[in-house]
Design a protein around this motif. Structure first.
Motif, short mmCIF file in Angstrom:
data_model
loop_
_atom_site.label_atom_id
_atom_site.label_comp_id
_atom_site.label_asym_id
_atom_site.label_seq_id
_atom_site.Cartn_x
_atom_site.Cartn_y
_atom_site.Cartn_z
N THR A 1 49.63 33.62 84.21
CA THR A 1 48.78 33.07 85.27
C THR A 1 49.38 31.78 85.80
O THR A 1 49.59 30.84 85.03
CB THR A 1 47.36 32.79 84.71
N PRO A 2 49.67 31.71 87.09
CA PRO A 2 50.34 30.52 87.64
C PRO A 2 49.58 29.23 87.35
O PRO A 2 48.36 29.16 87.56
CB PRO A 2 50.40 30.81 89.15
N ASN A 3 50.29 28.23 86.86
CA ASN A 3 49.78 26.86 86.65
C ASN A 3 48.73 26.74 85.56
O ASN A 3 48.20 25.65 85.34
CB ASN A 3 49.23 26.27 87.95
N LEU A 4 48.42 27.84 84.86
CA LEU A 4 47.39 27.73 83.83
C LEU A 4 47.85 26.84 82.68
O LEU A 4 47.04 26.15 82.05
CB LEU A 4 47.02 29.12 83.29
N ASP A 5 49.16 26.81 82.44
CA ASP A 5 49.67 25.96 81.37
C ASP A 5 49.45 24.48 81.66
O ASP A 5 49.42 23.65 80.75
CB ASP A 5 51.15 26.23 81.11
N ARG A 6 49.25 24.14 82.95
CA ARG A 6 48.93 22.75 83.30
C ARG A 6 47.50 22.40 82.91
O ARG A 6 47.20 21.28 82.53
CB ARG A 6 49.09 22.53 84.81
N VAL B 1 45.75 24.09 80.54
CA VAL B 1 45.54 24.37 79.13
C VAL B 1 46.83 24.04 78.38
O VAL B 1 47.69 24.91 78.19
CB VAL B 1 45.14 25.84 78.89
N PRO B 2 47.02 22.81 77.94
CA PRO B 2 48.21 22.47 77.14
C PRO B 2 48.28 23.31 75.87
O PRO B 2 47.26 23.64 75.27
CB PRO B 2 47.99 20.99 76.81
N GLY B 3 49.50 23.67 75.48
CA GLY B 3 49.66 24.49 74.28
C GLY B 3 49.21 25.92 74.48
O GLY B 3 48.74 26.57 73.53
N LEU C 1 48.22 28.97 71.65
CA LEU C 1 46.84 29.43 71.71
C LEU C 1 46.79 30.95 71.85
O LEU C 1 46.02 31.62 71.14
CB LEU C 1 46.11 28.77 72.89
N VAL C 2 47.59 31.49 72.76
CA VAL C 2 47.62 32.94 72.95
C VAL C 2 48.02 33.64 71.66
O VAL C 2 47.44 34.67 71.28
CB VAL C 2 48.57 33.32 74.11
N ALA D 1 44.01 36.77 65.81
CA ALA D 1 42.62 36.89 65.41
C ALA D 1 41.92 38.09 66.05
O ALA D 1 40.75 38.36 65.73
CB ALA D 1 41.86 35.61 65.77
N GLU D 2 42.61 38.78 66.96
CA GLU D 2 42.02 39.88 67.73
C GLU D 2 40.74 39.43 68.42
O GLU D 2 39.75 40.16 68.50
CB GLU D 2 41.77 41.10 66.84
N ALA D 3 40.76 38.19 68.92
CA ALA D 3 39.59 37.62 69.59
C ALA D 3 39.37 38.29 70.94
O ALA D 3 40.31 38.78 71.58
CB ALA D 3 39.80 36.13 69.79
N ASN D 4 38.12 38.32 71.37
CA ASN D 4 37.85 38.86 72.71
C ASN D 4 37.26 37.80 73.65
O ASN D 4 36.95 38.11 74.81
CB ASN D 4 36.96 40.10 72.66
N GLN D 5 37.11 36.56 73.16
CA GLN D 5 36.65 35.48 74.04
C GLN D 5 37.03 34.13 73.45
O GLN D 5 37.19 34.00 72.23
CB GLN D 5 35.14 35.55 74.25
N TYR D 6 37.15 33.16 74.35
CA TYR D 6 37.52 31.81 73.91
C TYR D 6 37.13 30.85 75.02
O TYR D 6 37.28 31.15 76.21
CB TYR D 6 39.02 31.72 73.64
N ARG D 7 36.61 29.69 74.63
CA ARG D 7 36.23 28.67 75.60
C ARG D 7 36.87 27.34 75.26
O ARG D 7 36.95 26.97 74.08
CB ARG D 7 34.70 28.51 75.63
N ILE D 8 37.32 26.63 76.28
CA ILE D 8 37.86 25.28 76.14
C ILE D 8 37.02 24.35 77.00
O ILE D 8 36.80 24.63 78.19
CB ILE D 8 39.32 25.21 76.58
#
Length: 210
Positions: free
Chosen positions: A84-89, A91-93, A97-98, A104-111
């Motif tokens: 995703t363009p510019n997402l690394d800006r 979301v650092p790291g 994270l991915v 963890a086979e997670a299906n959701q995450y919030r920051i």
């Protein structure tokens, strides 16, 4: 349904490491949604609007600092995030994270991001539409996700019990959670608290936070 007692309120904002942390939004919510149809976008924004009516909070078309401050991403695979363009800006790291989410086979995450007073100023919500979430009706998924983005709940808050209930085949917000969310946005209370005594102040308002 009877109001939550102080211990139950405290548990909803006590993290797995034992730290109590409460925060609500300190600015109007300006949402943007990626990866779904316009119809689903409307359902999500409708859920946000309903929760803002419930809590007395505000929505906005744009945030003067960030443009959009609630970004919701729907995807099929976590590997879509680094592409995703510019997402690394935002979301650092992102790479590590991915890797953790995949492991963890997670299906959701919030920051969440916070302002100088500790209030929420931004939320990035990532939802991987796995087999389980793919079977959840859009309105149910939307309401559940927006409830969890509306406050800084504990990372274990809804592990054992959903914030929603089924009424005549439709998902609705549990009355006790709705009552707590109204209380959480009482303007007399601070927008952020780390003292567990805050749970007592919230609990004292339950049943009369109309």
């Amino acid at each position: 349904m009877t109001p939550l007692d102080p211990q139950a309120v405290s548990a909803l904002f006590t993290r797995a490491d034992g730290a109590f942390l409460f925060a609500r939004w300190g600015r109007p919510i300006a949402p943007v949604v990626f990866g779904v149809t316009d119809e689903t976008v409307a359902v999500l924004k409708g859920a946000i609007e309903a929760l803002c009516v419930l809590t007395g909070h505000k929505m906005a078309e744009t945030d003067p600092e960030l443009g959009a401050n609630l970004m919701v991403f729907f995807l099929r695979d976590w590997d879509e995030l680094p592409a995703t363009p510019n997402l690394d800006r935002l979301v650092p790291g992102l790479g590590p994270l991915v890797a953790r989410l995949k492991a963890a086979e997670a299906n959701q995450y919030r920051i969440f991001r916070f302002d100088d007073a500790g209030a929420i100023k931004a939320c990035f919500s990532f939802i991987r539409m796995d087999e389980h979430l793919g079977q959840v009706p859009a309105d149910t998924l939307a309401l559940n996700q927006m409830v969890q983005a509306h406050l800084l709940w504990s990372d274990t808050a809804f592990t054992d019990a959903s914030p929603l209930a089924m009424v005549e085949g439709h998902a609705v917000l549990r009355p006790d959670i709705a009552d707590l969310m109204r209380a959480a946005y009482d303007p007399v209370l601070p927008a952020m608290a780390q003292d567990p005594a805050h749970a007592l102040r919230l609990a004292a308002r339950l049943g009369r936070a109309q």
